[in-house]
Design a protein around this motif. Structure first.
Motif, short mmCIF file in Angstrom:
data_model
loop_
_atom_site.label_atom_id
_atom_site.label_comp_id
_atom_site.label_asym_id
_atom_site.label_seq_id
_atom_site.Cartn_x
_atom_site.Cartn_y
_atom_site.Cartn_z
N PRO A 1 -0.83 4.16 9.24
CA PRO A 1 -0.33 5.29 8.36
C PRO A 1 -0.67 4.91 6.92
O PRO A 1 -0.36 3.82 6.51
CB PRO A 1 1.21 5.53 8.40
N HIS A 2 -1.29 5.86 6.22
CA HIS A 2 -1.70 5.37 4.96
C HIS A 2 -1.87 6.87 4.12
O HIS A 2 -1.83 7.98 4.66
CB HIS A 2 -3.08 4.90 4.91
N TRP A 3 -2.05 6.57 2.80
CA TRP A 3 -2.22 8.13 1.72
C TRP A 3 -2.78 7.39 0.59
O TRP A 3 -2.72 6.07 0.26
CB TRP A 3 -0.43 8.36 1.52
N VAL A 4 -2.91 8.46 -0.24
CA VAL A 4 -3.38 8.09 -1.65
C VAL A 4 -2.30 8.67 -2.60
O VAL A 4 -2.12 9.97 -2.66
CB VAL A 4 -5.01 8.63 -1.98
N SER A 5 -1.64 7.76 -3.22
CA SER A 5 -0.74 8.33 -4.32
C SER A 5 -1.33 9.24 -5.31
O SER A 5 -2.32 8.99 -5.81
CB SER A 5 0.02 6.92 -4.92
N PRO A 6 -0.61 10.14 -5.95
CA PRO A 6 -0.84 11.09 -6.98
C PRO A 6 -1.47 10.21 -8.22
O PRO A 6 -0.71 9.48 -8.53
CB PRO A 6 0.57 12.04 -7.17
N SER A 7 -2.32 10.93 -8.74
CA SER A 7 -2.68 10.59 -9.99
C SER A 7 -1.76 11.03 -11.15
O SER A 7 -1.12 12.05 -10.74
CB SER A 7 -4.32 10.80 -10.39
N SER A 8 -1.70 10.67 -12.26
CA SER A 8 -0.85 10.75 -13.19
C SER A 8 -0.84 12.42 -13.36
O SER A 8 -1.93 12.80 -13.98
CB SER A 8 -0.65 10.05 -14.56
N PHE A 9 0.45 12.95 -13.42
CA PHE A 9 0.64 14.43 -13.76
C PHE A 9 0.60 14.44 -15.33
O PHE A 9 0.53 15.72 -15.94
CB PHE A 9 1.62 15.22 -13.34
N ALA A 10 0.75 13.62 -16.18
CA ALA A 10 0.64 13.73 -17.45
C ALA A 10 -0.71 14.03 -18.13
O ALA A 10 -0.88 14.16 -19.26
CB ALA A 10 1.03 12.20 -18.24
N ASP A 11 -1.72 13.78 -17.12
CA ASP A 11 -3.14 14.10 -17.49
C ASP A 11 -3.53 15.59 -17.16
O ASP A 11 -3.10 16.11 -16.34
CB ASP A 11 -4.15 13.23 -16.78
N ARG A 12 -4.38 16.06 -17.84
CA ARG A 12 -4.67 17.47 -17.62
C ARG A 12 -5.87 17.43 -16.30
O ARG A 12 -6.47 16.76 -16.37
CB ARG A 12 -5.32 18.22 -18.80
N PHE A 13 -5.41 18.19 -15.24
CA PHE A 13 -6.35 18.29 -14.07
C PHE A 13 -7.51 19.13 -14.55
O PHE A 13 -7.67 20.16 -14.99
CB PHE A 13 -5.74 18.91 -12.85
N GLU B 1 3.17 9.23 14.63
CA GLU B 1 2.75 8.04 13.77
C GLU B 1 2.52 6.61 14.96
O GLU B 1 3.56 6.48 15.82
CB GLU B 1 3.61 7.51 12.67
N PRO B 2 1.65 6.05 14.90
CA PRO B 2 1.40 5.00 15.74
C PRO B 2 1.93 3.62 15.36
O PRO B 2 1.44 2.55 15.02
CB PRO B 2 0.08 4.76 15.74
N GLN B 3 3.33 3.50 15.08
CA GLN B 3 3.93 2.44 14.46
C GLN B 3 4.63 1.49 15.60
O GLN B 3 5.76 1.68 16.17
CB GLN B 3 5.25 2.97 13.66
N GLY B 4 3.82 0.93 16.37
CA GLY B 4 4.28 0.06 17.55
C GLY B 4 4.36 -1.32 17.23
O GLY B 4 4.87 -2.16 18.10
N TRP B 5 3.91 -1.98 16.12
CA TRP B 5 3.86 -3.45 15.67
C TRP B 5 5.51 -3.88 15.82
O TRP B 5 5.90 -5.07 16.49
CB TRP B 5 3.15 -3.61 14.67
#
Length: 274
Positions: free
Chosen positions: A215-227, A254-258
């Motif tokens: 399982p993985h993700w990309v964390s949000p870029s800063s909302f302090a910047d204008r998109f 989720e394949p969490q078997g380890w």
């Protein structure tokens, strides 16, 4: 080779004759990935090649209309991904550029993308024992070269996972530098209930390797910047998925078997000792 955090290992490499050559054998790299760990390969790919890939992608997308229709998985297209993915059921916000028809690209773009994607192809082949080439394969898995831009101001990719096979090992190549071209957002993973964040650990030219069903993700870029979709600021990465678009998607659970496997192995060892 150096462990920089729990489940996070860096491995030095050379970029020699267009190939990524790690300091340890490819078999050892795969062993580390499958334990599992997140392995960061210091590829040594020249900055010029990384920059050229970004600029070629931007130039190509500037003259190519945004795709609106469902993906064909046979063409070159770019999309503003702003939805919940149907298969992965993960929210996402990023600019996606896919090059399934690499031969169909104009030469000025292909000659700036292949110096990035071909080393990734050869490296993946060396890790997995395959000999795959680029190009569509009817009814089979094939490569889907992809360059992704995560703009500043809130881009992200929600938690998701993939089938382990046929990909086996995921690859994420950093095309620009954390702390310079972007200052927030990175890929995170969960291994045995431990959160492993790579933000700040991956430099330009570094290649993240991970067991593909983590399982993985990309964390949000800063909302302090204008998109802005048009602002090139933000994180740029190259990835090289290998899959059959019409194959079996990942399981809902989720394949969490380890953790269970480790506990079972310990119990069996204790019983054997008794």
């Amino acid at each position: 080779m150096k462990e920089v955090a729990k489940y996070l290992i860096k491995v030095d490499a050379e970029f020699k004759d267009g190939r990524i050559v790690p300091e340890i054998p490819y078999e050892e790299v795969m062993r580390l990935v499958n334990e599992p760990n997140i392995v960061i390969i210091k590829t040594g790919i020249p900055q010029e090649l990384l920059n050229n890939a970004i600029e070629a992608t931007r130039a190509w997308s500037a003259e190519t209309p945004l795709a609106e229709a469902p993906d064909t998985f046979r063409n070159n297209q770019h999309k503003h991904r702003l939805h919940i993915a149907k298969i992965q059921q993960a929210p996402q916000l990023f600019h996606d550029h896919t090059f399934d028809d690499m031969d169909g690209l104009a030469s000025e773009y292909r000659q700036n993308l292949l110096p990035i994607f071909d080393p990734l192809r050869q490296f993946w082949n060396s890790l997995t024992g395959n000999q795959e080439e680029f190009g569509f394969q009817e009814g089979k898995a094939y490569f889907h070269p992809q360059i992704t831009h995560y703009p500043m101001g809130g881009s992200f990719f929600g938690r998701h996972w993939h089938p382990l096979h046929p990909q086996q090992v995921g690859q994420i190549l950093a095309l620009n530098q954390y702390g310079q071209e972007y200052h927030s957002g990175g890929t995170g993973y969960v291994i045995n209930d431990t959160i492993v964040e790579t933000e700040g650990h991956q430099d330009r030219g570094d290649l993240i390797l991970f067991r593909y069903d983590l399982p993985h993700w990309v964390s949000p870029s800063s909302f302090a910047d204008r998109f802005s979709w048009d602002d090139p600021a933000g994180r740029w990465v190259a990835i090289l998925p290998f899959y059959n678009p019409w194959g079996t998607p990942a399981d809902k659970d989720e394949p969490q078997g380890w953790k269970t496997k480790i506990k079972t192995a310990k119990n069996e060892s204790t019983e054997a000792a008794a």
